[in-house]
Structures are given as structure tokens and as C-alpha cells.
Scaffold this active site. Structure first.
Site, mmCIF file in Angstrom:
data_model
loop_
_atom_site.group_PDB
_atom_site.id
_atom_site.type_symbol
_atom_site.label_atom_id
_atom_site.label_comp_id
_atom_site.label_asym_id
_atom_site.label_seq_id
_atom_site.Cartn_x
_atom_site.Cartn_y
_atom_site.Cartn_z
ATOM 1 N N SER A 8 -21.918 -58.572 23.800
ATOM 2 C CA SER A 8 -20.996 -57.434 23.689
ATOM 3 C C SER A 8 -19.916 -57.559 24.749
ATOM 4 O O SER A 8 -20.214 -57.530 25.955
ATOM 5 C CB SER A 8 -21.751 -56.119 23.885
ATOM 6 O OG SER A 8 -20.815 -55.093 24.172
ATOM 7 N N HIS A 33 -19.823 -59.365 19.644
ATOM 8 C CA HIS A 33 -20.041 -57.946 19.353
ATOM 9 C C HIS A 33 -18.953 -57.121 20.049
ATOM 10 O O HIS A 33 -18.731 -57.253 21.254
ATOM 11 C CB HIS A 33 -21.432 -57.544 19.857
ATOM 12 C CG HIS A 33 -21.854 -56.152 19.515
ATOM 13 N ND1 HIS A 33 -22.443 -55.821 18.309
ATOM 14 C CD2 HIS A 33 -21.786 -54.997 20.224
ATOM 15 C CE1 HIS A 33 -22.729 -54.527 18.305
ATOM 16 N NE2 HIS A 33 -22.324 -54.002 19.455
ATOM 17 N N ASP A 35 -17.575 -53.337 20.728
ATOM 18 C CA ASP A 35 -17.930 -51.920 20.722
ATOM 19 C C ASP A 35 -16.687 -51.059 20.719
ATOM 20 O O ASP A 35 -15.935 -51.022 21.695
ATOM 21 C CB ASP A 35 -18.778 -51.595 21.962
ATOM 22 C CG ASP A 35 -20.180 -52.165 21.840
ATOM 23 O OD1 ASP A 35 -20.847 -51.881 20.823
ATOM 24 O OD2 ASP A 35 -20.608 -52.902 22.745
ATOM 25 N N MET A 37 -15.206 -47.376 20.627
ATOM 26 C CA MET A 37 -15.602 -45.989 20.929
ATOM 27 C C MET A 37 -14.370 -45.098 20.998
ATOM 28 O O MET A 37 -13.319 -45.533 21.485
ATOM 29 C CB MET A 37 -16.325 -45.946 22.278
ATOM 30 C CG MET A 37 -17.504 -46.910 22.379
ATOM 31 S SD MET A 37 -18.398 -46.696 23.920
ATOM 32 C CE MET A 37 -19.559 -48.082 23.810
ATOM 33 N N HIS A 66 -18.757 -52.913 15.977
ATOM 34 C CA HIS A 66 -19.653 -51.757 15.980
ATOM 35 C C HIS A 66 -18.800 -50.511 16.193
ATOM 36 O O HIS A 66 -18.318 -50.262 17.294
ATOM 37 C CB HIS A 66 -20.676 -51.957 17.119
ATOM 38 C CG HIS A 66 -21.597 -50.807 17.335
ATOM 39 N ND1 HIS A 66 -22.467 -50.735 18.415
ATOM 40 C CD2 HIS A 66 -21.817 -49.670 16.610
ATOM 41 C CE1 HIS A 66 -23.152 -49.614 18.347
ATOM 42 N NE2 HIS A 66 -22.779 -48.947 17.272
ATOM 43 N N MET A 68 -18.063 -46.802 16.705
ATOM 44 C CA MET A 68 -18.602 -45.526 17.190
ATOM 45 C C MET A 68 -17.436 -44.548 17.211
ATOM 46 O O MET A 68 -16.970 -44.114 18.265
ATOM 47 C CB MET A 68 -19.218 -45.720 18.584
ATOM 48 C CG MET A 68 -20.502 -46.538 18.547
ATOM 49 S SD MET A 68 -20.976 -47.236 20.152
ATOM 50 C CE MET A 68 -20.092 -48.796 20.074
ATOM 51 N N MET A 137 -30.321 -49.018 17.612
ATOM 52 C CA MET A 137 -29.888 -48.750 18.984
ATOM 53 C C MET A 137 -31.117 -48.501 19.861
ATOM 54 O O MET A 137 -31.968 -47.672 19.526
ATOM 55 C CB MET A 137 -28.986 -47.502 19.041
ATOM 56 C CG MET A 137 -27.644 -47.609 18.348
ATOM 57 S SD MET A 137 -26.595 -48.976 18.891
ATOM 58 C CE MET A 137 -26.409 -48.639 20.643
ATOM 59 N N ASP A 175 -29.567 -53.329 19.863
ATOM 60 C CA ASP A 175 -28.419 -53.154 20.759
ATOM 61 C C ASP A 175 -28.733 -52.125 21.839
ATOM 62 O O ASP A 175 -29.029 -50.972 21.531
ATOM 63 C CB ASP A 175 -27.222 -52.685 19.910
ATOM 64 C CG ASP A 175 -25.921 -52.574 20.684
ATOM 65 O OD1 ASP A 175 -25.879 -52.935 21.876
ATOM 66 O OD2 ASP A 175 -24.931 -52.125 20.063
HETATM 67 C C1 DX5 Z 1 -23.621 -49.169 23.626
HETATM 68 C C2 DX5 Z 1 -23.096 -50.406 22.957
HETATM 69 C C3 DX5 Z 1 -23.779 -51.664 23.373
HETATM 70 C C4 DX5 Z 1 -23.651 -51.983 24.830
HETATM 71 C C5 DX5 Z 1 -24.697 -52.955 25.225
HETATM 72 O O1 DX5 Z 1 -23.016 -48.058 23.069
HETATM 73 O O2 DX5 Z 1 -23.223 -50.301 21.561
HETATM 74 O O3 DX5 Z 1 -23.338 -52.755 22.564
HETATM 75 O O4 DX5 Z 1 -22.395 -52.504 25.154
HETATM 76 O O5 DX5 Z 1 -24.610 -53.112 26.608
HETATM 77 P P1 DX5 Z 1 -25.905 -53.449 27.487
HETATM 78 O O6 DX5 Z 1 -26.432 -54.764 26.993
HETATM 79 O O7 DX5 Z 1 -25.338 -53.536 28.877
HETATM 80 O O8 DX5 Z 1 -26.879 -52.333 27.292
HETATM 81 ZN ZN ZN Z 2 -22.784 -52.091 20.258
#
Ligand code: DX5
Ligand code: ZN
Length: 222
Positions: A8, A33, A35, A37, A66, A68, A137, A175
Site C-alpha cells: 500500500s 495497492h 488507498d 480516502m 481501494h 474509501m 479489513m 488489509d
Molecule cells: C487502511 C488501508 C490500508 C493501510 C494498510 O484504511 O486500507 O491499506 O494503508 O496499512 P498498514 O499495513 O500500515 O496497516
Molecule cells: Zn487498503
């Protein structure tokens, strides 16, 4: 089943994001990956399609986006056009989960559905044949660096049983909080794709290949 690694980029050095994606690609990652948000569906803001488009030239690996964000429907096409190969959505992030998954597939991407820690496997039963990826998750989404929720292992096991019993070709991703201690637990429960931010990017580019190997369970000291 070989374990695939999806680093990620949330944990990458954002001042050198292109180099970070190139380094993870050379280090043997299976996908990147990303993320996304929105500060509304989750309490953090990250990156949008413009950044994904800019990174597209830095790697030939699948981009695993991903989302969010809510409502998610209105932004799907922008993430397809930016160069995503897999797009995963949360059932809670839009009114029409089936329509979103169908749109993602129609656009030529693999469709993923994401289960928050509080969301049961039963909530996606009606769309299980419409997905290519189930993402469980193991933290509440929003931030990297959180602790792995062991309570989710049972759900990972149930997902693996459900996928295998029906003979479905679905990647089971996990994840959140994946590190050298928790990765083997997720794999033993049935995951075949591990997303890792903090543990994948720890120590800088010269460590990435070792980090990925250790998380896959390949390194002797893992
Ligand atoms: C959280 C994300 C993850 C996160 C994982 O909302 O979806 O992908 O970046 O990070 P680590 O591996 O540090 O938990
Ligand atoms: Zn993620």
C-alpha cells in the site's frame, strides 16, 4: 497457494512517490495497492485519480485501487480511466453495490468488495458471483499503522471456505496491520493476497525485496 503481495503506497515517501512505485515493482510486488480516502466515508484524505494517472507510467503491475469514498458510484469511471486494474468498494459506500460491481467489470477491471471489521460475510452473499476479489479489513479503514484485529481471522476462514466450496475464482485479500507476525495468521486462515503498508515500506527501498519475501513467509528469518 502462492502468497501475493500488494504494497500500500499509503506508507510510501510521498515526496518521491513515482520512485517508490518503481522500487516496489523491482522488489517483486504483485500489485500496487492504492488507498483512496475522502475524509467523509473514512476520517482521512489521501489521493485521487490524478495521482494514480501520474503513477501509471511508473509500473506495469496491476493497480489495485481501494475506494474509501462515498457515494462511490459517481467516481468509478474516473478511477478506471486513471489506470486502475482492480477496483474495490465497500458495500456501505453506495446505494447500489451490484450496480457498482457490474460497472467496474464492464469497464474491464476486476471488481472487489471490502468487508469492514463490523461487516459480516453474509452482507455480500447476494453479489458473491459478481466479484473477483474479497478484501477483508483487519483494521477499521482510514489510517495506516494500526494494530491487526485478530477477531477478523474467523471471517477470513469463512470467506475461504465459501470461495472454495463454490469453486469461485476469487482472490481473498487481507488489509491492515499485516506484519511478519500477523501475515502467517492471515495466510493460515486462507488469504492469498496480503496488503501491507508500514511493513512493506519499512527501512527504505533497499529493504523492499526482503520485506516482501518475509511477509510472504519466504525469508529464513521470517
Ligand atoms: C487502511 C488501508 C490500508 C493501510 C494498510 O484504511 O486500507 O491499506 O494503508 O496499512 P498498514 O499495513 O500500515 O496497516
Ligand atoms: Zn487498503
Amino acid at each position: 497457494m502462492p502468497v501475493k503481495m500488494a504494497p500500500s503506497i499509503l506508507a510510501a515517501d510521498f515526496t518521491r512517490l513515482g520512485d517508490e512505485v518503481r522500487a516496489m515493482t523491482s522488489a517483486g510486488a504483485d500489485s500496487i495497492h492504492i488507498d483512496v480516502m475522502d475524509g467523509h466515508f473514512v476520517p482521512n484524505l489521501t489521493i485521487g485519480p490524478g495521482v494514480i494517472k501520474a503513477l501509471r507510467g511508473c509500473s506495469d503491475l496491476p493497480f489495485d485501487t481501494h475506494l474509501m469514498i462515498a457515494p462511490v458510484e459517481r467516481h468509478l469511471d474516473a478511477f478506471v480511466e486513471a489506470g486502475s486494474n482492480i477496483i474495490s468498494v465497500h458495500p456501505e459506500s453506495g446505494a447500489h453495490l451490484h450496480r457498482s460491481l457490474a460497472r467496474i467489470r464492464e469497464a474491464g477491471c476486476r471488481a472487489g468488495v471490502v468487508l469492514n471489521p463490523g461487516t459480516p460475510l453474509s452482507s455480500i452473499e447476494s453479489v458473491i458471483t459478481d466479484v473477483d476479489v474479497i478484501l477483508v479489513m483487519t483494521v477499521n479503514p482510514g489510517f495506516g499503522g494500526q494494530a491487526f484485529l485478530h477477531s477478523q481471522l474467523e471471517k477470513i476462514e469463512a470467506c475461504r471456505k465459501r470461495i472454495d466450496a463454490a469453486g469461485l475464482e476469487i482472490d481473498l485479500q487481507v488489509d491492515g496491520g499485516i506484519n511478519r507476525e500477523t501475515a502467517p495468521l492471515a495466510v493460515a486462515a486462507g488469504a492469498n493476497v496480503l496488503v501491507a503498508g508500514t511493513a512493506a515500506f519499512a527501512g527504505g527501498p533497499e529493504m523492499y525485496a526482503d520485506n516482501l519475501a518475509a511477509l510472504r513467509g519466504e525469508a529464513s528469518g521470517a
